[in-house]
Design an enzyme around this catalytic site. Structure first.
Site, PDB file in Angstrom:
ATOM      1  N   CYS A   1      -2.291   8.997   3.058  1.00 45.19           N
ATOM      2  CA  CYS A   1      -2.105   8.537   1.680  1.00 45.19           C
ATOM      3  C   CYS A   1      -3.298   8.934   0.835  1.00 45.19           C
ATOM      4  O   CYS A   1      -3.150   9.246  -0.345  1.00 45.19           O
ATOM      5  CB  CYS A   1      -1.897   7.028   1.665  1.00 45.19           C
TER       6      CYS A   1
ATOM      7  N   GLU B   1       0.884  -1.178   0.000  1.00 47.46           N
ATOM      8  CA  GLU B   1       0.000   0.000   0.000  1.00 47.46           C
ATOM      9  C   GLU B   1       0.912   1.216   0.000  1.00 47.46           C
ATOM     10  O   GLU B   1       1.567   1.495   1.008  1.00 47.46           O
ATOM     11  CB  GLU B   1      -0.899   0.002   1.244  1.00 47.46           C
TER      12      GLU B   1
HETATM   13  P1  NAD Z   1       8.523   4.776   4.416  1.00 48.41           P
HETATM   14  O1  NAD Z   1       8.380   4.042   3.139  1.00 48.41           O
HETATM   15  O2  NAD Z   1       9.694   5.627   4.625  1.00 48.41           O
HETATM   16  O3  NAD Z   1       8.502   3.765   5.665  1.00 48.41           O
HETATM   17  C1  NAD Z   1       7.454   2.848   5.901  1.00 48.41           C
HETATM   18  C2  NAD Z   1       7.965   1.721   6.770  1.00 48.41           C
HETATM   19  O4  NAD Z   1       8.940   0.964   6.054  1.00 48.41           O
HETATM   20  C3  NAD Z   1       8.651   2.151   8.071  1.00 48.41           C
HETATM   21  O5  NAD Z   1       8.327   1.220   9.080  1.00 48.41           O
HETATM   22  C4  NAD Z   1      10.128   2.049   7.708  1.00 48.41           C
HETATM   23  O6  NAD Z   1      10.953   1.864   8.819  1.00 48.41           O
HETATM   24  C5  NAD Z   1      10.146   0.830   6.812  1.00 48.41           C
HETATM   25  N1  NAD Z   1      11.240   0.775   5.842  1.00 48.41           N
HETATM   26  C6  NAD Z   1      11.971   1.793   5.376  1.00 48.41           C
HETATM   27  N2  NAD Z   1      12.859   1.349   4.461  1.00 48.41           N
HETATM   28  C7  NAD Z   1      12.663   0.014   4.350  1.00 48.41           C
HETATM   29  C8  NAD Z   1      13.251  -1.011   3.527  1.00 48.41           C
HETATM   30  N3  NAD Z   1      14.211  -0.745   2.661  1.00 48.41           N
HETATM   31  N4  NAD Z   1      12.791  -2.269   3.662  1.00 48.41           N
HETATM   32  C9  NAD Z   1      11.796  -2.543   4.532  1.00 48.41           C
HETATM   33  N5  NAD Z   1      11.202  -1.632   5.323  1.00 48.41           N
HETATM   34  C10 NAD Z   1      11.624  -0.357   5.233  1.00 48.41           C
HETATM   35  O7  NAD Z   1       7.149   5.566   4.513  1.00 48.41           O
HETATM   36  P2  NAD Z   1       6.762   6.680   5.577  1.00 48.41           P
HETATM   37  O8  NAD Z   1       7.556   7.897   5.247  1.00 48.41           O
HETATM   38  O9  NAD Z   1       6.823   6.089   6.939  1.00 48.41           O
HETATM   39  O10 NAD Z   1       5.217   6.930   5.207  1.00 48.41           O
HETATM   40  C11 NAD Z   1       4.792   7.838   4.245  1.00 48.41           C
HETATM   41  C12 NAD Z   1       4.389   7.187   2.939  1.00 48.41           C
HETATM   42  O11 NAD Z   1       3.471   6.137   3.187  1.00 48.41           O
HETATM   43  C13 NAD Z   1       3.663   8.116   1.987  1.00 48.41           C
HETATM   44  O12 NAD Z   1       4.156   7.974   0.653  1.00 48.41           O
HETATM   45  C14 NAD Z   1       2.216   7.662   2.033  1.00 48.41           C
HETATM   46  O13 NAD Z   1       1.442   7.973   0.893  1.00 48.41           O
HETATM   47  C15 NAD Z   1       2.376   6.216   2.262  1.00 48.41           C
HETATM   48  N6  NAD Z   1       1.183   5.647   2.872  1.00 48.41           N
HETATM   49  C16 NAD Z   1       0.391   4.821   2.116  1.00 48.41           C
HETATM   50  C17 NAD Z   1      -0.769   4.297   2.636  1.00 48.41           C
HETATM   51  C18 NAD Z   1      -1.655   3.375   1.814  1.00 48.41           C
HETATM   52  O14 NAD Z   1      -2.485   2.688   2.380  1.00 48.41           O
HETATM   53  N7  NAD Z   1      -1.498   3.334   0.512  1.00 48.41           N
HETATM   54  C19 NAD Z   1      -1.129   4.599   3.951  1.00 48.41           C
HETATM   55  C20 NAD Z   1      -0.307   5.446   4.704  1.00 48.41           C
HETATM   56  C21 NAD Z   1       0.850   5.950   4.148  1.00 48.41           C
END
Ligand code: NAD
Length: 480
Positions: A288, A254
């Site tokens: 999001c 997501e």
């Molecule tokens: P992010 O991608 O930086 O991090 C998300 C999670 O992934 C965190 O727990 C992080 O520690 C982990 N992570 C980071 N790098 C990783 C890797 N290489 N491998 C595995 N895990 C890793 O996202 P964020 O900045 O925390 O959140 C914001 C983003 O999330 C925005 O783009 C937003 O649109 C999206 N979002 C999407 C939804 C949806 O349902 N589509 C919902 C909420 C947020």
């Protein structure tokens, strides 16, 4: 396991934050400071899970899997109901903690906690379909769903508890064991959720591991993980997908969005401006499915822009703990810097602000709701996902043009259509290349309604029976 009628546990707010691994609540040698984005002061220290504890937790999840998968569905559902009850009983401290670590105003943090309760209860009522058929040769065919193994639930910082529960509830109901990994920016409420779960689920069934930036990649690449359910940015989603390739892990991604809102000429302008203001700025725009491009018909554009800017100008920006605040801080320093840079670039490009645009001096990552007046379609604020409190209003002349511009995005998460003519709004919805379209509302999610991003917004489905089935595989029996 806790009997169904047991009283829910009461959280001790002074207790140190601990991981939940194999039924045990553990502290670690290393910790991470978690900051309050309103003050930039520490809220607490989260454990930093070392690689050997991750390995031990994955093994514990694998060991617990067969017995958990073999339990009757009703027993797994009862554990989810008990978790919902425990969260509800601790709603107040959980909401306060969420506000302290995430920044959002308290009323909205409370809403998130109650959504978790609702999700646990509703998911507990779901069942997966069984297909049965006898062919002309008399062979009986049955296809039922079987769980996968250990599921990694990787969660971002914008709705830490809710997104964790949206993943863990169906994963557990389907018979998997789960490791939840919160964002390093917002692990605390999720660790408290782990404390509540410790008395409810058998050891190893639900685990909560916090850690620094290294932990996510270690978890998603781990050979003992059967499936990754990830919510976060599109860039990270691609990395998760790559890391899953070597062991062919199942994936649900997501990811980001750049949702369009299309406002038709027949709307009640003040009412829709008010709704779309929260649609764009709730949680400081860090949703999001926030409205990130607002297309307004030229016949009502001026009136809408005026009403929208007035609401933005009057909105109280302040710490989430202050009940008067409508808009809290941006959640963390890197995100604050990203949004600040976008505000500055938007100004430097000569686009006009009709609200906001001036950032107060710290402490705290505060950015007032910032509204950009009809920038061109190739402006960064239109093309990119800001994930912060800045939104463009965009003037359009006819519906075909609005649909074409709304679809001209690499993302396809959601969209909203605003009109008194619901039949017309439905027809427009059918032409939008997104997973969810809200008509005269926005942001609503439902545990029974599939949620799926198209294009670069993701892969797979969450919620609904379809989302539940992503935590299982079909197994077909052919009985002669
Ligand atoms: P992010 O991608 O930086 O991090 C998300 C999670 O992934 C965190 O727990 C992080 O520690 C982990 N992570 C980071 N790098 C990783 C890797 N290489 N491998 C595995 N895990 C890793 O996202 P964020 O900045 O925390 O959140 C914001 C983003 O999330 C925005 O783009 C937003 O649109 C999206 N979002 C999407 C939804 C949806 O349902 N589509 C919902 C909420 C947020």
């Amino acid at each position: 396991m806790l009997p169904a009628n047991a009283s829910p546990a009461v959280l001790d707010g002074d207790a140190p934050y601990r991981l939940l691994s194999d039924g045990r609540l553990l502290q670690t040698a290393g910790t991470l400071a978690v900051l309050d984005p309103a003050t930039e002061q520490p809220v607490g220290q989260a454990p930093d899970c070392p690689p050997e504890l991750l390995d031990a937790t994955v093994l514990a999840g694998q060991a617990a899997f067969p017995a958990w998968a073999a339990r009757p569905l009703a027993e797994r559902a009862a554990c989810l109901v008990a978790l919902g009850k425990a969260v509800e009983a601790n709603a107040d401290p959980l909401a306060r903690l969420l506000t302290a670590e995430q920044g959002r105003p308290l009323a909205m943090a409370r809403q998130e906690v109650l959504t978790c309760v609702h999700w646990c209860r509703q998911v507990a009522r779901m069942e997966q379909p069984v297909a049965e058929h006898t062919d002309p040769a008399g062979v009986r065919w049955e296809t039922r769903r079987v769980p996968l193994g250990v599921v990694a639930a990787v969660v971002p910082w914008n709705f830490p508890l809710m997104i964790a529960v949206i993943k863990l509830a169906p994963a557990l109901l389907a018979g998997n064991t789960v490791i939840v990994k919160p964002s390093p920016f917002t692990p605390l409420a999720t660790l408290r959720l782990g404390e509540l779960a410790a008395g409810i689920f058998p050891a190893g069934v639900l685990n909560v591991l916090s850690g620094g930036d290294a932990l996510g990649p270690q978890l998603t690449a781990h050979a003992g993980i059967a499936k990754v359910s990830f919510t976060g940015s599109t860039a990270t989603g691609r990395r998760v997908m790559a890391s899953a390739a070597s062991t062919l892990k199942r994936l649900t991604l997501e990811l980001g969005g750049n949702d369009a809102a299309i406002v038709l000429p027949d709307v009640d302008v003040p009412r829709v401006a008010k709704k779309l203001f929260m649609g764009a700025f709730l949680n400081s725009g860090q949703i999001c499915i926030a409205a990130k491009r607002i297309y307004v018909h030229e016949s009502v554009y001026e009136a809408f822009a005026q009403a929208f800017a007035a609401i933005a100008g009057a909105a109280k920006v302040g710490p989430g703990a202050d009940e008067r605040s409508l808009i809290g801080p941006v959640q963390n320093r890197p995100q604050y810097e990203r949004v600040k840079e976008l505000v500055e670039a938007t100004r430097a490009a000569g686009h006009r602000f009709i609200a906001g645009g001036e950032l107060p001096a710290g402490p705290g990552y505060f950015i007032p709701p910032t509204v950009v007046d009809n920038p061109p379609d190739d402006a960064r604020v239109v093309v990119e996902e800001p994930f912060g409190p800045i939104v463009p209003l965009l003037r359009y002349a006819d519906v075909d043009e609005a649909v074409r511009r709304a679809n001209a995005s690499e993302w396809g998460l959601g969209a909203s259509v605003w009109s008194q003519d619901v039949a017309q709004a439905r027809a427009i919805a059918g032409r939008l290349q997104v997973g969810t379209v809200w008509i005269n509302t926005i942001h609503l999610l439902n545990p029974h309604a599939p949620f799926a991003g198209r294009k670069q917004s993701g892969l797979g489905v969450e919620n609904g029976v379809e989302g539940l089935m992503e935590f299982s595989a079909p197994q077909t029996l052919a009985v002669a």
